[in-house]
Write an enzyme that holds these catalytic residues in place. Structure first.
Site: not given
Ligand code: CA
Length: 600
Positions: A149-150, A152, A197, A270, A295, A304, A310, A409, A412
């Site tokens: 991703d941006p 790594k 990305e 974004h 995406e 959460d 999250n 996650s 979620d």
């Molecule tokens: Ca979570």
């Protein structure tokens, strides 16, 4: 590849091909009712969405979820088998399934790195189910052993010692053979992403000549395998000034052969959908490319579910953009789709990221608190089955990120299924966008919180510290006020920086006559893609003594405060404030705002 992994895959493979047969159209998808649909969420029909428009979902974590005991249901509460899950997606208007591919997401003892352990075998299982459901496939090659991703773009371990040419050959072979393997599952591969990305690097390289030479090898492999497959290049941060025009120019300059310029678009990070349309239109018109959102996602709750924090929760910036509800998810999907169709015929689709990455077991209680015992048992499942974003074993490959922050996650609450696995009404938005719904138009959301107005502190000695008066009163090198409003912390001005190639140097200097006393300095900075914290900061010079403060940047509108206290002035003197970005990392961007110095 380990023995235990093979057994898991074999067990899952046994369940393939047992799907529910459905009434299908010629292309294999269920024949959907195109009349206005009945629903309790409102979706306006987008008449610009054509038959070929891509309504994608990325469900790469699906099998690790199933291996962890997650159950998914249909809208009537019936338990879905694997094929039933993918058939449900098709019945909800999904046309494409996006699948990430990592080279070797296991440690040296064969233990999963997590994140769905999406090697080619896992990708093949998902592709098979997608194909049976009539869904087309978007393959997302990261060309890494784990997340790219941006932040790594680590080279796969097996390719680490190769030079550029050898790495290109390996990348070609891996791409070509993986495509063959996936296609053999009966998958209809429509799009192949060369990298994920790839904003700041690709497959271990960070310079554009090397990055693009490897990208072109991937492209050649796809063309050689099947000339009808579309090739996508994928970037993030459409909000960054001139970023997309720069990437598209690099791809063009170095001759990368591709069809689709794809963007991530997370509304809390974004920028506006209007800006998204604008930057994608530029690439489409200038270079003759198709464009899409690869995406996106939105939260239906700030709770959460699994005991792992999250990405978006209470207090997160940008959550006022849409309602926090299934209606809000539908509104976001409608708005992003509209942003793409507003590009014109070159705007070909959208894709929702990980709508099924729900808790392996629900750890949150009804009052919103977390049951720590369940959170701990979830950790065992995440580590064993790869159902969290990273397992403890990813430390071997990615010690700085996954090795520190491994867990469950973080999305979620952005799924299109509830924590228990029941589909939310928002899952049907992909279909509703083509038909509209009969629900009443919801009341307008309260307008987003207005940007706070700068307050001048008592005794303020900095002039135009909020950049509301442009760059007046500052001696400027490099900095500018473009995009000043979208990057402002307060008001509508800011001090903006962006270095496409890392060759720039930025300084903003103000000289101030001060009376004796003790002063405190403060400034705020936001932005991204800086390699380290030392390059962005402030020097305050008092009679040859330099007070230095600096900060890393963590994202758009993610503000960090630089504070320098106890600045001692013993006699009337002229003090220099120098805001700087020195030796910037390639692609670094951001803005300073609300620079202040007051007696303490
Ligand atoms: Ca979570």
């Amino acid at each position: 590849m380990t023995t235990s992994k093979r057994l898991v895959s074999a067990a899952l493979a046994l369940s393939l091909g047992l799907g529910i047969m459905c009434s299908c159209s010629d292309d294999g998808l269920p024949a959907l009712d195109m009349n206005v649909q009945h629903s309790d969420i409102y979706v306006e029909r987008n008449e610009a969405v054509g038959d070929d428009f891509i309504m994608g979902v990325d469900v790469s974590s699906y099998f690790s979820e199933i291996e962890s005991g997650v159950t998914y249901y249909d809208f009537d509460g019936n338990v879905l088998d694997n094929q039933g899950f993918f058939d449900l997606l098709a019945e909800c208007g999904v046309t494409h399934v996006r699948i990430r591919v990592w080279n070797d997401p296991y440690d040296s003892s064969g233990r999963t790195f997590g994140g769905g352990h999406n090697d080619t075998d896992t990708a093949a299982l998902i592709a098979n189910l997608a194909g049976n459901a009539g869904l087309k496939v978007i393959l997302d090659f990261h060309y890494s052993d784990f997340w790219a991703d941006p932040s790594k773009q680590m080279v796969p371990r097996e390719w680490a010692d190769m030079d550029l040419e050898q790495r290109g050959d390996a990348l070609y072979d891996f791409t070509y053979h993986t495509l063959g393997y996936i296609a053999d599952q009966g998958a209809d591969i429509d799009i192949v992403q060369i990298g994920n990305e790839t904003t700041n690097g690709f497959c271990g390289y960070e310079d554009w000549p090397s990055m693009t030479s490897l990208m072109q090898r991937g492209s050649e492999a796809v063309r050689d395998f099947d000339g009808s497959i579309r090739i996508a290049m994928h970037f993030a941060n459409p909000e960054r000034e001139n970023a997309y025009s720069f990437y598209a120019d690099q791809l063009n300059t170095y001759g990368v052969d591709y069809d689709i310029f794809a963007s991530s678009y997370y509304p809390y990070w974004h920028g506006s959908t209007e800006n998204l349309t604008e930057v994608l239109s530029y690439v489409a018109e200038t270079y003759g490319k198709q464009v899409m959102v690869m995406e996106c996602s939105w939260s239906y709750t700030l709770q959460d579910g699994d005991g792992f924090p999250n990405t978006i929760g209470e207090g997160s910036d940008g959550i006022e953009n849409y309602r926090i509800s299934p209606q809000g998810q539908a509104d976001m999907l409608s708005a992003v789709t509209r942003a793409v169709t507003d590009v014109g015929s070159a705007g070909i689709g959208i894709c929702y990221w990980e709508p099924a990455w729900i808790p392996v077991e629900v750890a949150c209680r009804e009052d919103g608190t977390i049951d720590n015992a369940i959170a701990e048992s979830n950790m065992i499942l995440w580590n064993r089955n790869g159902s969290g974003w990273a397992s403890v074993f990813a430390d071997e490959y990615d010690p700085d990120d996954a090795g520190v922050y491994y867990g469950g996650s973080a999305v979620d609450n952005q799924a299109l299924f509830d924590f228990e696995g029941h589909p939310l009404e928002s899952l049907r938005t992909f279909h509703f966008i083509r038909t509209g719904t009969d629900a009443p138009v919801p009341e307008a959301t309260s307008t987003p919180t207005p940007t706070p107005v700068p307050v001048t502190a008592e005794g303020e000695v900095v002039v135009n510290g909020g950049f509301e008066d442009g760059l007046n009163d500052w001696e400027i090198t490099g900095f500018n006020t473009e995009d000043a409003s979208s990057n402002a912390r307060t008001g509508s001005g800011s001090l903006h920086f962006y270095s496409a190639d890392g060759s720039d140097d930025f300084t903003a200097v103000q000289l101030i006559d001060l009376e004796p006393g003790t002063y405190e300095f403060s400034a705020w900075v936001e932005g991204g893609d800086s390699g380290d914290s030392d390059q962005i900061g402030v020097d305050i010079t008092v009679n040859g003594t330099i007070y230095d403060g600096h900060s890393s940047v963590t994202g758009w509108q993610q503000w960090s405060q630089i504070v320098i206290s106890d600045i001692e002035i013993t006699e009337p003197t002229t003090v220099s404030i120098c805001i700087y970005v020195h030796n910037p990392t390639q692609g670094v961007w951001g803005a300073f705002d609300d620079v202040s110095m007051v007696p303490s």
